[in-house]
Design an enzyme around this catalytic site. Structure first.
Site, PDB file in Angstrom:
ATOM      1  N   LYS A 194     -10.378  -0.703  10.758  1.00  0.00           N
ATOM      2  CA  LYS A 194     -10.718  -1.837   9.634  1.00  0.00           C
ATOM      3  C   LYS A 194     -10.985  -2.849  10.703  1.00  0.00           C
ATOM      4  CE  LYS A 194      -7.494   0.056   6.199  1.00  0.00           C
ATOM      5  NZ  LYS A 194      -8.049   0.425   5.162  1.00  0.00           N
TER       6      LYS A 194
ATOM      7  N   CYS B  25      -4.705   2.464  -3.796  1.00  0.00           N
ATOM      8  CA  CYS B  25      -3.442   3.007  -2.957  1.00  0.00           C
ATOM      9  C   CYS B  25      -2.350   2.112  -3.168  1.00  0.00           C
ATOM     10  CB  CYS B  25      -3.579   3.106  -1.746  1.00  0.00           C
ATOM     11  SG  CYS B  25      -4.920   4.609  -1.126  1.00  0.00           S
TER      12      CYS B  25
ATOM     13  N   HIS C 117       0.802  -0.930   0.060  1.00  0.00           N
ATOM     14  CA  HIS C 117      -0.011  -0.140  -0.084  1.00  0.00           C
ATOM     15  C   HIS C 117       0.847   1.075  -0.044  1.00  0.00           C
ATOM     16  CE1 HIS C 117      -2.733   2.840   1.969  1.00  0.00           C
ATOM     17  NE2 HIS C 117      -3.814   2.007   1.696  1.00  0.00           N
TER      18      HIS C 117
ATOM     19  N   ASP D  39       3.093  -4.278   8.184  1.00  0.00           N
ATOM     20  CA  ASP D  39       1.808  -3.376   7.816  1.00  0.00           C
ATOM     21  C   ASP D  39       0.640  -4.526   8.194  1.00  0.00           C
ATOM     22  OD1 ASP D  39      -0.446  -2.185   6.745  1.00  0.00           O
ATOM     23  OD2 ASP D  39       0.501  -1.716   5.060  1.00  0.00           O
TER      24      ASP D  39
HETATM   25  N1  PMP Z   1      -1.948  -0.658   4.688  1.00  0.00           N
HETATM   26  C1  PMP Z   1      -2.542  -1.243   4.193  1.00  0.00           C
HETATM   27  C2  PMP Z   1      -2.439  -2.712   3.453  1.00  0.00           C
HETATM   28  C3  PMP Z   1      -4.204  -0.841   4.060  1.00  0.00           C
HETATM   29  O1  PMP Z   1      -5.107  -1.702   3.308  1.00  0.00           O
HETATM   30  C4  PMP Z   1      -4.587   0.517   4.602  1.00  0.00           C
HETATM   31  C5  PMP Z   1      -5.763   1.130   4.359  1.00  0.00           C
HETATM   32  N2  PMP Z   1      -6.222   0.946   3.223  1.00  0.00           N
HETATM   33  C6  PMP Z   1      -3.513   1.347   5.011  1.00  0.00           C
HETATM   34  C7  PMP Z   1      -2.084   0.696   5.172  1.00  0.00           C
HETATM   35  C8  PMP Z   1      -3.819   2.734   5.637  1.00  0.00           C
HETATM   36  O2  PMP Z   1      -4.576   2.594   6.747  1.00  0.00           O
HETATM   37  P1  PMP Z   1      -5.246   3.826   7.340  1.00  0.00           P
HETATM   38  O3  PMP Z   1      -5.669   4.924   6.047  1.00  0.00           O
HETATM   39  O4  PMP Z   1      -5.971   3.382   8.387  1.00  0.00           O
HETATM   40  O5  PMP Z   1      -3.953   4.585   7.784  1.00  0.00           O
END
Ligand code: PMP
Length: 394
Positions: free
Chosen positions: A212, A352, A111, A186
């Site tokens: 999440k 992302c 991400h 992560d």
């Molecule tokens: N890493 C991963 C694998 C994610 O799925 C996400 C959220 N889509 C993030 C990082 C970022 O998380 P947050 O937007 O809650 O900071």
């Protein structure tokens, strides 16, 4: 259990859980109750409300730490995974753990939140190395292990937010320990869906987000293995994390307080703990089972559609997420029809993860992601909707 989730009254087939989950009444009530009856700033007050708020905040830390098998002092509250990764990358540089000439290993699956914070360290003479995925976007743990030589730190997703691949973190961490490589995971998707126990895993750092896993937005955590607590420099400095301050210099409070400058998201922590309580009661083994059942059912049903291309492992390594494209139809059009005609909410775009999209040769994908309140009926509705999309636009 379904009655615990008021959003279900909207009769929407919510399949966007990888972006954010819905909240049970228990979490909504815990947050409302904090603001209704216990609201005050923490740590500095000696009045009753402030002491109550402090106790609730610290109890929340204990509960969230317990959820991942950590000690409370190893659990730093942050604003979410992105903030945790920014925190740890900057702190490692500031503390001199990462130095000029060091190599950080990442993968094409990451991400943007597990990429950009590390890219930023290039100006300090840090270089990045990447392990690639195959043409379907599948990462091989053996490739990660082979690439570890000469690496200082590996930062890797535990579960891909695009393909749902559950990376075998145990195997990777085991190899990293033998090679003396630090590991940050992560856990934004991993922690909500798979039981993680850092006391057994021997990770160095783990990031995750409350929203999440049934909790509030703007709330998250960074697990820091206790061996780094003393020497790690805080990312933010200011009020609330000090020992003694003079005009020229300052000392810091003990960890984890030293890492939490400023007024934190107190109600967020309380809501986070309520989410964790819910997951404890529901049982992570049940979460894992439901996620896996729905994922394999969705893969089975989507395979019936010859106009659908699936990405990722598409086997038992995949959980809670399916990513696909409909031949000849833009993902946004797919999502629009599903939403307007079938009340099915999926996410489309690059998720992302632009480097991964480039690797797959697509601008974006459609992604359906599940959580404990989803049912096979949601998957059936998705499949029915996709058939119609194909008839109408294809
Ligand atoms: N890493 C991963 C694998 C994610 O799925 C996400 C959220 N889509 C993030 C990082 C970022 O998380 P947050 O937007 O809650 O900071």
């Amino acid at each position: 259990m379904l009655e615990d989730f008021p959003f279900l009254e909207r009769k929407i087939h919510y399949l966007d859980n990888a972006a954010t989950t819905q909240r049970p009444n228990r979490v909504i009530e815990a947050i409302a109750n904090f603001y209704r009856s216990h609201n005050a700033n923490i740590h500095r007050g000696i009045h009753t409300l402030s002491m109550e708020a402090t106790e609730m905040y610290e109890k929340a830390r204990e509960r969230v730490a317990e959820f991942i098998g950590a000690k409370p002092k190893e659990l730093v509250f942050t604003y979410g995974t992105t903030s945790s990764i920014n925190f740890i990358s900057r702190s490692l540089i500031e503390s001199g753990v990462l130095r000029e000439g060091d190599v950080i290993l990442l993968t094409t699956l990451e991400h943007h939140s597990n990429l950009l914070p590390w890219q930023r360290l290039k100006k300090y003479g840090i270089s990045l190395k990447f392990v690639d995925v195959d043409d379907r976007g599948v990462l091989s743990e053996d490739d990660v292990i082979s690439a570890m030589d000469g690496v200082k730190l590996l930062s890797i997703t535990g579960l891909s937010n695009v393909t749902g691949q559950r990376v075998n973190i145990e195997k990777v961490v085991d190899a990293a320990k033998k090679k003396g490589v630090l590991v940050h995971v992560d856990g934004a998707q991993l922690v909500p869906h798979v039981k993680v126990d850092v006391s057994k895993l021997e990770l160095d750092f783990l990031s995750f987000s409350a929203h999440k896993m049934l909790g509030p937005t703007g709330m998250g955590a960074l697990y820091v293995n206790e061996k780094y607590l003393e020497n790690l420099e805080p990312f933010l400095v200011g009020g609330g994390m000090i020992g003694r301050v003079t005009l020229e210099s300052s000392t810091f409070a003990d960890p984890p307080e030293k890492f939490e400058a400023g007024t934190p998201n107190i109600a967020g922590a309380v809501g986070f703990a309520a989410a964790v309580d819910y997951l404890f009661d529901f049982g992570m083994e049940n979460v894992e089972r439901i996620d896996r059942e729905l994922t394999s059912y969705a893969l089975e049903r989507l395979r019936e559609l010859d106009f659908v291309t699936l990405y990722g492992p598409t086997d038992e390594r995949q959980t809670s997420i399916v990513s696909f494209n409909v031949e000849g139809i833009h993902p946004h059009d797919v999502a629009t029809v599903l939403d307007e005609e079938f009340r099915v909410a999926i996410r489309t775009g690059h998720h992302c993860a632009q480097p991964l999209m480039r690797r797959l040769g697509v601008a974006g994908t459609c992604r359906a992601s599940f959580y404990l309140y989803n049912t096979k009926e949601d998957v059936d509705k998705l499949v029915e909707g996709l058939k119609r999309v194909r008839e109408w636009i294809g």
